[in-house]
Write a protein that holds these residues in place. Structure first.
Motif, PDB file in Angstrom:
ATOM      1  N   LEU A 161       0.831  -1.204   0.000  1.00  0.00           N
ATOM      2  CA  LEU A 161       0.000   0.000   0.000  1.00  0.00           C
ATOM      3  C   LEU A 161       0.869   1.258   0.000  1.00  0.00           C
ATOM      4  O   LEU A 161       0.571   2.236  -0.693  1.00  0.00           O
ATOM      5  CB  LEU A 161      -0.931  -0.018   1.212  1.00  0.00           C
ATOM      6  N   TRP A 174      -5.315  -2.166   0.096  1.00  0.00           N
ATOM      7  CA  TRP A 174      -6.245  -1.701   1.130  1.00  0.00           C
ATOM      8  C   TRP A 174      -7.136  -2.849   1.606  1.00  0.00           C
ATOM      9  O   TRP A 174      -7.334  -3.046   2.814  1.00  0.00           O
ATOM     10  CB  TRP A 174      -7.089  -0.583   0.513  1.00  0.00           C
ATOM     11  N   ASP A 209     -15.659   1.264   2.855  1.00  0.00           N
ATOM     12  CA  ASP A 209     -15.101   0.968   1.530  1.00  0.00           C
ATOM     13  C   ASP A 209     -16.112   1.167   0.408  1.00  0.00           C
ATOM     14  O   ASP A 209     -15.717   1.388  -0.738  1.00  0.00           O
ATOM     15  CB  ASP A 209     -14.570  -0.465   1.504  1.00  0.00           C
ATOM     16  N   CYS A 283     -11.331   6.011   4.555  1.00  0.00           N
ATOM     17  CA  CYS A 283     -10.335   6.329   5.590  1.00  0.00           C
ATOM     18  C   CYS A 283     -10.981   6.413   6.967  1.00  0.00           C
ATOM     19  O   CYS A 283     -10.343   6.078   7.972  1.00  0.00           O
ATOM     20  CB  CYS A 283      -9.651   7.649   5.249  1.00  0.00           C
ATOM     21  N   LYS A 286     -11.056   2.702   8.039  1.00  0.00           N
ATOM     22  CA  LYS A 286      -9.746   2.144   8.347  1.00  0.00           C
ATOM     23  C   LYS A 286      -9.123   2.804   9.578  1.00  0.00           C
ATOM     24  O   LYS A 286      -8.531   2.128  10.426  1.00  0.00           O
ATOM     25  CB  LYS A 286      -8.805   2.341   7.156  1.00  0.00           C
ATOM     26  N   ALA A 318      -3.113   3.284   7.629  1.00  0.00           N
ATOM     27  CA  ALA A 318      -3.427   3.335   6.203  1.00  0.00           C
ATOM     28  C   ALA A 318      -4.389   4.477   5.883  1.00  0.00           C
ATOM     29  O   ALA A 318      -4.241   5.160   4.863  1.00  0.00           O
ATOM     30  CB  ALA A 318      -4.011   2.002   5.748  1.00  0.00           C
ATOM     31  N   LEU A 322      -3.542   7.617   3.448  1.00  0.00           N
ATOM     32  CA  LEU A 322      -4.275   7.870   2.209  1.00  0.00           C
ATOM     33  C   LEU A 322      -4.826   9.292   2.176  1.00  0.00           C
ATOM     34  O   LEU A 322      -4.804   9.946   1.128  1.00  0.00           O
ATOM     35  CB  LEU A 322      -5.411   6.861   2.056  1.00  0.00           C
TER      36      LEU A 322
END
Length: 735
Positions: A161, A174, A209, A283, A286, A318, A322
């Motif tokens: 990633l 991801w 997601d 985001c 995550k 992550a 991002l």
């Protein structure tokens, strides 16, 4: 491909190779899997260190000599390589209208800049230390080999990633990070609680997601590229401003320019805003931001090294990474939404952590709160500050979680009210966790002080420009104060004073009448050594070149800020009032913790000791709100879980009564018709055929008596037949 790019490609693929070997030969390798996994991630760490040295000591030495690297107009050095895997058409085809097309192609590659270099070194270093720690912590587990196999896949996913140059690869890795977290959170899946926690993490992240897929689809449909460098540079100019223009019917659009700064496409402003919100939704899941933060505390069901890896260096990092990568894509409205989301998250999580009795859950909600700090920094334009805090937080949070695992390894309980006095029996764990507590609380000369100072400075600079958003500074100030309070509360309750037992009705597994602290012991070298190393970095990773004095920009922040446009640099004067504010925050937070939880109260004012129980009674409504985690789980249970289960039960009844009833009824009717057909065939068709056969057989059997074998009888029958024949003929002729 340059050798530097090859270095990072190898660093990504080595854990994947280790995972493949461990998976194929898991029965043969057994416990040797741990050494393969540890050696693989250690080798990736070594390659990352070589790349770091090459990047900053050879290629970009100027970053160390410039006081504020963000003020430079020079772009950071980039090592990259990319290619396309064409799946459907190896040769150019003629498309609609004669335009050439290549069919379906999947872009792959590597993108290494100043952020990638620093993040790679951090992730691989912390992952290596966690692997070493896990060899001691998981030594007695029956699935020891499987644990390290999952860790290898987890590290490969996160490194992939970080190195991904485009949206397609980012999304692939991801999702790989998500499935690895599912495996590791539910590692002890025999207990339903652990399986439920893994399912919760998986489902909540899939909710985010969905929004991310919408955002990526909108960007691809309107800009025609997956490459985030092209997207970032094409939407903004050198000063960091969006290319805003008037579109058809006066609709505001954002032009997408080529490398030569020539507009080639445009995207409606509102579509870019929705795309940004969609990416941020992923985001939010995550990185456990409100309202999708509920999965992270439950993720404590996994082994403690997993918690350290998830909370420090992989999954939750992550989302922040991002957002930082795509910060140029976000419109001002989206950036403001990100800032407020981070502010609300850091405050809510801090209030919940303040009343938890499970020290591992205190650390979990602390992670949610610190991620809120990072998101707020990114939202107010402090990209380097947010990433800087991500890195410092990775070290001291990994230290705190591994320290918590060391405590559990000794006392076999997470409940703080029954502990106390562990500092005397576990001096290494107590000292290193005190260092982590000082760092996360923002104590001067510890790494967290410098990264929180950078965040508060970025927030204050934003509020100075827009006073109506004063909450963006008030919330992190309150959150930082509560951080110092609940972290020192945890340390005092676990390590200070004397062992406590029994306390109330706290459920603890113990077969004796003494406190669990009475039989505590220090962990072995495999678990203690990573704590010492992480404690070292928790102090020094945030220092400046002037021995940590706050007169210059920290080295790590300077590395991360290298190449940012001038408009993103926080004015240096802002740091001075923030330093005073940070010291006041620390004094208030630590002072309150000492008043309520230190064994002897404040050192010079022992008579001022306060009672937490009385405070809980005095502020009962707030206490109930905080202890019930702001009722997020209850609200989701009422609004989402129960309706979904009710709908599932309704669908089950529809399936059983209507669909299965119709199918089962049809099957029963066919079976009855088949039985009737069988009876007709047996008694009708077969009866007729068998009856005719029986009649023929009977006639033949009866006529057999005529055949006597005597010629005299046959002549008599022949004469009788002739007489009868002639009689019949004469009768017919005469009639």
């Amino acid at each position: 491909m340059s050798w530097q790019v090859g270095l990072y490609v190898a660093a990504v693929l080595i854990p994947l190779a280790a995972f493949t070997v461990e998976l194929l030969f898991i029965r043969q390798l057994k416990r040797f899997n741990a050494y393969i996994a540890t050696g693989a991630v250690g080798l990736s760490c070594l390659l990352s260190l070589v790349g770091f040295a090459e990047y900053y000591l050879v290629e970009s030495r100027g970053v160390f000599s410039v006081p504020h690297a963000g003020a430079e107009a020079v772009r950071p050095l980039v090592w990259e390589w990319s290619a396309d895997w064409v799946l459907l058409a190896p040769e150019p085809l003629e498309g609609i209208g004669g335009a050439p097309t290549r069919g379906l192609s999947l872009p792959i590659g590597v993108y290494v800049d100043n952020v990638t270099v620093v993040m790679f070194l951090m992730v691989t270093l912390i992952a290596t230390l966690i692997h070493v720690y896990s060899i001691g912590y998981m030594s007695g587990d029956p699935r020891f080999s499987w644990f390290f196999m999952y860790l290898s896949l987890f590290c490969f996913s996160m490194l992939g990633l970080l190195a991904a140059p485009n949206l397609f690869m980012i999304f692939v890795f991801w999702e790989l990070v998500g499935i690895c977290s599912y495996f590791l959170i539910g590692f002890w899946h025999e207990e339903k609680r652990n399986a439920d926690a893994a399912n919760k993490a998986f489902v909540v992240n899939r909710v985010g997601d969905v929004g991310m897929l919408v955002g990526l689809g909108l960007l691809w449909a309107n800009l025609g590229t997956f490459n985030f460098q092209e997207i970032n540079e094409g939407l903004r100019d050198g000063a960091g401003h969006l290319h805003i223009a008037a579109g058809v019917d006066g609709e505001k659009t954002v032009e997408f320019a080529s490398a030569e700064d020539q507009p080639i496409r445009s995207i409606p402003y509102w579509v870019l805003t929705i795309a940004g919100l969609g990416i941020f939704a992923g985001c939010v899941g995550k990185s456990a931001q409100v309202p999708l933060h509920v999965w992270l505390p439950d993720a404590m069901a996994g082994p403690t090294p997993v918690s350290a890896l998830i909370h420090a260096a992989t999954m939750v990092a992550a989302g922040v990474y991002l957002v930082a990568r795509f910060l140029p894509v976000f419109t001002p409205e989206v950036a403001l939404y990100i800032a407020y989301t981070g502010g609300v998250t850091l405050f809510i999580a801090a209030t919940i952590a303040m009343v938890q009795t499970d020290y591992k859950r205190v650390l979990a909600y602390s992670t949610v709160s610190q991620l809120g700090f990072m998101m707020l920094a990114l939202g107010v334009g402090g990209r380097a500050a947010g990433l800087f805090h991500l890195l410092t937080h990775a070290f001291f949070k990994a230290l705190l979680f591994l320290g918590a695992g060391s405590v559990y390894h000794a006392v076999h309980t997470y409940e703080m009210p029954v502990l106390g006095g562990l500092g005397k029996r576990m001096p290494v764990t107590a000292t290193t966790m005190l260092i982590g507590t000082l760092a996360i609380s923002g104590t001067p000369f510890f790494s967290g002080f410098y990264s929180k100072d950078a965040i508060l400075a970025a927030a204050l600079a934003r509020v100075w420009e827009s006073p109506e958003h004063a909450l963006l500074f008030v919330l992190p100030v309150l959150g930082a104060t509560l951080t110092a309070l609940y972290m020192f509360r945890m340390w005092f309750l676990v390590f200070a004073g004397e062992p406590r037992w029994p306390v109330g009705s706290v459920p603890v597994d113990t077969s004796h009448n003494a406190s669990p602290s009475e039989h505590a012991h220090e962990s072995g070298v495999l678990m203690a050594a990573p704590l010492v190393i992480l404690a070292f970095f928790s102090v020094f990773v945030g220092w400046t070149i002037w021995a940590g004095l706050p007169f210059d920009q920290p080295i790590l922040e300077r590395m991360l800020a290298h190449g940012e446009p001038p408009g993103h640099v926080v004015p240096h004067w802002v740091h001075w009032p923030v330093i005073g504010c940070s010291l006041a925050i620390l004094i208030v937070g630590v002072g309150l913790a000492a008043l309520y939880y230190a064994p002897a109260g404040l050192p010079f004012f022992p008579a001022l000791r306060l009672s937490p129980a009385r405070a809980a009674i005095a502020f009962r409504p707030l206490y109930r709100l905080f202890i019930n985690k702001w009722y997020f789980d209850e609200a989701y249970n009422v609004l989402l879980v129960r309706p979904c289960l009710a709908l599932a039960r309704f669908c089950l009844r529809i399936d059983k009564v209507l669909i299965d009833g119709f199918l089962n009824g049809s099957a029963a009717a066919v079976a009855a018709f088949s039985r009737l057909g069988g009876l007709f065939d047996k008694f009708g068709v077969d009866g007729l055929v068998n009856g005719a056969a029986d009649a023929v057989y009977l006639a033949g059997n009866q006529s057999r008596s005529i055949q006597t074998g005597r010629v005299r009888n046959y002549l008599m029958f022949l004469a009788a037949a002739l007489v009868g024949l002639f009689a019949g003929v004469f009768a017919w002729v005469g009639g």
